[in-house]
Motif scaffolding. Sequence first.
Motif, PDB file in Angstrom:
ATOM      1  N   LYS A 209       0.795  -1.350  -0.049  1.00 23.15           N
ATOM      2  CA  LYS A 209      -0.099   0.077   0.023  1.00 23.15           C
ATOM      3  C   LYS A 209       0.972   1.269  -0.038  1.00 23.15           C
ATOM      4  O   LYS A 209       0.496   2.342  -0.607  1.00 23.15           O
ATOM      5  N   ASP A 210       1.869   1.144   0.574  1.00 24.23           N
ATOM      6  CA  ASP A 210       2.805   2.275   0.781  1.00 24.23           C
ATOM      7  C   ASP A 210       3.612   2.551  -0.484  1.00 24.23           C
ATOM      8  O   ASP A 210       3.536   3.976  -0.918  1.00 24.23           O
ATOM      9  N   VAL A 211       4.043   1.659  -1.303  1.00 26.30           N
ATOM     10  CA  VAL A 211       4.608   1.821  -2.493  1.00 26.30           C
ATOM     11  C   VAL A 211       3.463   2.153  -3.642  1.00 26.30           C
ATOM     12  O   VAL A 211       3.802   3.080  -4.175  1.00 26.30           O
ATOM     13  N   ILE A 212       2.448   1.613  -3.527  1.00 27.56           N
ATOM     14  CA  ILE A 212       1.196   2.172  -4.349  1.00 27.56           C
ATOM     15  C   ILE A 212       1.048   3.651  -4.073  1.00 27.56           C
ATOM     16  O   ILE A 212       0.948   4.163  -5.298  1.00 27.56           O
ATOM     17  N   ARG A 213       0.717   4.039  -2.927  1.00 29.83           N
ATOM     18  CA  ARG A 213       0.446   5.434  -2.534  1.00 29.83           C
ATOM     19  C   ARG A 213       1.589   6.458  -3.035  1.00 29.83           C
ATOM     20  O   ARG A 213       1.225   7.487  -3.694  1.00 29.83           O
ATOM     21  N   LYS A 214       2.924   6.035  -2.716  1.00 28.40           N
ATOM     22  CA  LYS A 214       3.956   6.804  -2.893  1.00 28.40           C
ATOM     23  C   LYS A 214       4.697   6.931  -4.358  1.00 28.40           C
ATOM     24  O   LYS A 214       5.154   7.860  -4.598  1.00 28.40           O
ATOM     25  N   TRP A 215       4.434   5.625  -4.882  1.00 26.79           N
ATOM     26  CA  TRP A 215       5.181   5.581  -6.068  1.00 26.79           C
ATOM     27  C   TRP A 215       4.199   5.177  -7.364  1.00 26.79           C
ATOM     28  O   TRP A 215       4.339   6.052  -8.288  1.00 26.79           O
ATOM     29  N   GLY A 216       3.189   4.704  -6.927  1.00 25.23           N
ATOM     30  CA  GLY A 216       2.326   4.137  -8.017  1.00 25.23           C
ATOM     31  C   GLY A 216       1.274   5.194  -8.382  1.00 25.23           C
ATOM     32  O   GLY A 216       0.988   5.640  -9.365  1.00 25.23           O
ATOM     33  N   ALA A 217       0.815   5.993  -7.403  1.00 21.75           N
ATOM     34  CA  ALA A 217      -0.105   7.196  -7.578  1.00 21.75           C
ATOM     35  C   ALA A 217       0.476   8.292  -8.481  1.00 21.75           C
ATOM     36  O   ALA A 217      -0.196   8.527  -9.397  1.00 21.75           O
ATOM     37  N   PRO A 218       1.700   8.837  -7.873  1.00 22.00           N
ATOM     38  CA  PRO A 218       2.368   9.933  -8.557  1.00 22.00           C
ATOM     39  C   PRO A 218       2.613   9.575 -10.203  1.00 22.00           C
ATOM     40  O   PRO A 218       2.467  10.448 -10.972  1.00 22.00           O
ATOM     41  N   PHE A 241      -9.007   0.207  -2.354  1.00 18.47           N
ATOM     42  CA  PHE A 241      -7.806   0.916  -2.011  1.00 18.47           C
ATOM     43  C   PHE A 241      -7.494   1.766  -2.923  1.00 18.47           C
ATOM     44  O   PHE A 241      -7.133   3.098  -2.858  1.00 18.47           O
ATOM     45  N   LEU A 242      -7.501   1.407  -4.396  1.00 17.13           N
ATOM     46  CA  LEU A 242      -7.198   2.284  -5.408  1.00 17.13           C
ATOM     47  C   LEU A 242      -8.096   3.335  -5.721  1.00 17.13           C
ATOM     48  O   LEU A 242      -7.663   4.561  -6.220  1.00 17.13           O
ATOM     49  N   SER A 243      -9.261   3.010  -5.110  1.00 20.84           N
ATOM     50  CA  SER A 243     -10.499   4.148  -5.767  1.00 20.84           C
ATOM     51  C   SER A 243     -10.205   5.210  -4.885  1.00 20.84           C
ATOM     52  O   SER A 243     -10.490   6.489  -5.021  1.00 20.84           O
ATOM     53  N   LYS A 244      -9.585   5.181  -3.548  1.00 22.06           N
ATOM     54  CA  LYS A 244      -9.384   6.202  -2.808  1.00 22.06           C
ATOM     55  C   LYS A 244      -7.937   7.265  -3.119  1.00 22.06           C
ATOM     56  O   LYS A 244      -7.778   8.280  -2.739  1.00 22.06           O
ATOM     57  N   LEU A 245      -7.202   6.578  -4.237  1.00 23.27           N
ATOM     58  CA  LEU A 245      -6.191   7.337  -4.657  1.00 23.27           C
ATOM     59  C   LEU A 245      -6.524   7.785  -6.040  1.00 23.27           C
ATOM     60  O   LEU A 245      -6.676   7.054  -7.126  1.00 23.27           O
TER      61      LEU A 245
END
Length: 527
Positions: A209-218, A241-245
């Motif tokens: 989740k941390d990787v997706i939030r900090k690397w995947g989303a940007p 989880f993805l829908s919140k990003l």
Amino acid sequence: MHSTNLLLEEPIRMASILEPSKTSFFPAMTKIVGTLGPKSRSVDTISTCLKAGMSVARFDFSWGDAAYHQETLENLKLAIKATKKLCAVMLDTVGPELQVVNKKETPISLEENGTVVLTPHQGQEASSSLLPINFSGLAKAVTPGATIFVGQYLFTGSETTSVWLEVSEVKGDDVVCIIKNTATLAGSLFTLHCSQIHIDLPTLSDHDKDVIRKWGAPNKIDFISLSYTRHAEDVREAREFLSKLGDLSQTQIFAKIENVEGLNHFDEILAEADGIILSRGNLGIDLPPEKVFLFQKSALHKCNMAGKPAVVTRVVDSMTDNLRPTRAEATDVANAVLDGSDAILLGAETLRGLYPVETITTVGRICAEAEKVFNQDLYYKRTVKYVGEPMTHLESIASSAVRAAIKVKASVIICFTSSGRAARLIAKYRPSMPVLSVVIPRLKTNQLKWSFTGAFEARQSLIVRGLFPMLADPRHPAESTNATNESVLKVALDHGKASGVIKSHDRVVVCQKVGDSSVVKIIELDD
């Protein structure tokens, strides 16, 4: 078993097999996913990989930090700009992967018939008698006689780099194992796999989740490869989880089936996921060897009938160190194509292999040859029968477009689409000619700013067999007057001519919306 998708026209002239293949702008209809790493992360190497046929770049977060992968991604962007080849990005999660940590990185020699202890106490040093692991619940999960495999980069099948262990007893939190083969484990991290054992860890870990939030989303990644998917609920939780990003609400989730647990819930997982990855490295350990082919054929058939992309892994392991695949591997790639695979995923072969470009080229050539003898007629009839009647409006248009293209021997199908769904449905029927998916951007707003959709949809078709996207000018809406549609069509035809797919006097099938109606039309090109 379903009848074969192999088309062999009798009598076969054996000498024709030796005739050189014609070169094409598209190396193959089957797509290639390449894992970028130490041997394939420079701009020059990535550029050559793109030219060779890689259409999706996979970033494996089971090793390397975010900064390392970001540098690789920036190199990928430069390569895309230099080659003008579109490429999608896939983030591969770690999931509930069990690992042995070797802090000193000294080679560990294990001798057949010896014993080794697996312990959750990670402060201890790894040695030939003790292997610290990252999971405290192993002692509760296994029983004497259970099979455990340990190796680097999963299991290559080489009995010198991976080890097979059999649990002899459980002592508190420790698991004592008998070593079944002599091996040397080298490196800092080894994967541990317990055959047919439930591991009580979340599919999407806090680290993921941390990787997706900090690397995947940007970076607005196109695909998530959800490692060790075991239940449909795993996919639903990942999607929530993805829908919140905000930037990842369109990201597609590919469920990675790696064990018997995922196999047992395959139908529910397929219904929930956007696509499936058959991780044959782990599956080959969890399943008896004689059952692996049966699962592959059944799973690919289900994916094909559902119209969802299916990706096969672990096909040319030997090319990690060799310039040519084995005979069995070459046949395996072809069979994956004939079985209905949309894409071939290369892992260690491009990540740390000595010949990443040659591997992509070789796999592409094998795929192209297999596609020539793919029995499209049989496949089409079987798919239409499976879908049944009455068909949905869009399914009817898609199947009709493919049937028309086959009847008039069209060189290409051009499909105008906004969401990409129409183009994917056409590809579901596996036309023998390429499908140019003209993605028409749509204007949207979040109340603060306006933006165009379309880039996600275009890149996400890069994993679907036979689909080749191009992004249209946003000033041309998908549902518009005949005049503007004609101008977009001209751009698509010019693109096809420039790439060598379309020639003078060729017939082209066009699928588009005009007002409220969906139209399939056949055009014949002038000089």
